[in-house]
Design an enzyme around this catalytic site. Structure first.
Site, PDB file in Angstrom:
ATOM      1  N   ASP A 114       0.815  -1.114  -0.071  1.00 53.33           N
ATOM      2  CA  ASP A 114      -0.112  -0.011   0.053  1.00 53.33           C
ATOM      3  C   ASP A 114       0.797   1.029   0.119  1.00 53.33           C
ATOM      4  O   ASP A 114       1.987   1.241   0.451  1.00 53.33           O
ATOM      5  CB  ASP A 114      -1.017   0.017   1.326  1.00 53.33           C
ATOM      6  CG  ASP A 114      -2.130  -1.081   1.215  1.00 53.33           C
ATOM      7  OD1 ASP A 114      -2.312  -1.307   0.080  1.00 53.33           O
ATOM      8  OD2 ASP A 114      -2.588  -1.539   2.102  1.00 53.33           O
ATOM      9  N   ASP A 130      -6.704  -1.362  -5.327  1.00 58.28           N
ATOM     10  CA  ASP A 130      -7.711  -0.871  -4.217  1.00 58.28           C
ATOM     11  C   ASP A 130      -8.568   0.244  -4.923  1.00 58.28           C
ATOM     12  O   ASP A 130      -9.843   0.020  -4.798  1.00 58.28           O
ATOM     13  CB  ASP A 130      -7.154  -0.270  -3.051  1.00 58.28           C
ATOM     14  CG  ASP A 130      -6.418  -1.401  -1.999  1.00 58.28           C
ATOM     15  OD1 ASP A 130      -6.558  -2.496  -2.212  1.00 58.28           O
ATOM     16  OD2 ASP A 130      -5.743  -0.849  -1.208  1.00 58.28           O
TER      17      ASP A 130
END
Length: 148
Positions: A114, A130
């Site tokens: 991330d 995402d």
């Protein structure tokens, strides 16, 4: 024709996702924050072994089964839908690409990379895949709502 479009678009989106993750891992030390567009977002390299907001940490079997089910259902729906609207097609392509992008990380690394940290609000740090998933699901909800 549908299969070629699916392969081409998802490949491009997955490459973009994986390239962004590769660059972040290569250029930013773990947990370091780097301003990108001040006031909008920073880049912060994190290793997420869970889902959104780091829930369900280290539940690899759960994520594997869920990912296979969701991607499989989206691909089946993509090929079985007749007269698919452009919005529905985009939604499904985003969902499939996002699911595969994060699945690659889980298989290869046992975690998801991330990096996008929104500066203007307290929100989970996320990645490009995402974003695909979130936008794809939102578009699909809108499409289904309009079809009712």
């Amino acid at each position: 024709m549908k299969a070629l479009k699916l392969l081409f678009v998802t490949s491009l989106l997955i490459i973009l996702d994986q390239a962004s993750k590769w660059w972040v891992v290569k250029e930013i030390p773990l947990r370091e924050v780097r301003p990108f567009i001040p006031g909008l977002f920073s880049l912060t390299y994190l290793q997420n072994r869970g889902a959104a907001f780091s829930i369900l940490q280290n539940q690899q079997w759960f994520f594997t089964l869920m990912t296979i089910a969701v991607i499989g259902a989206a691909i089946i729906y993509y090929f079985k839908s007749k007269n698919m609207t452009l919005l529905k097609e985009i939604a499904l392509l985003l969902i499939i690409s996002g699911g595969i992008g994060n699945f690659i990380d889980r298989l290869r690394l046992s975690y998801v990379v991330d990096m996008v940290d929104l500066d203007f609000m307290n929100f989970a740090i996320f990645n490009v895949a995402d974003s695909y998933l979130s936008v794809g699901v939102l578009l699909l909800v809108i499409v289904f709502w309009k079809e009712e």
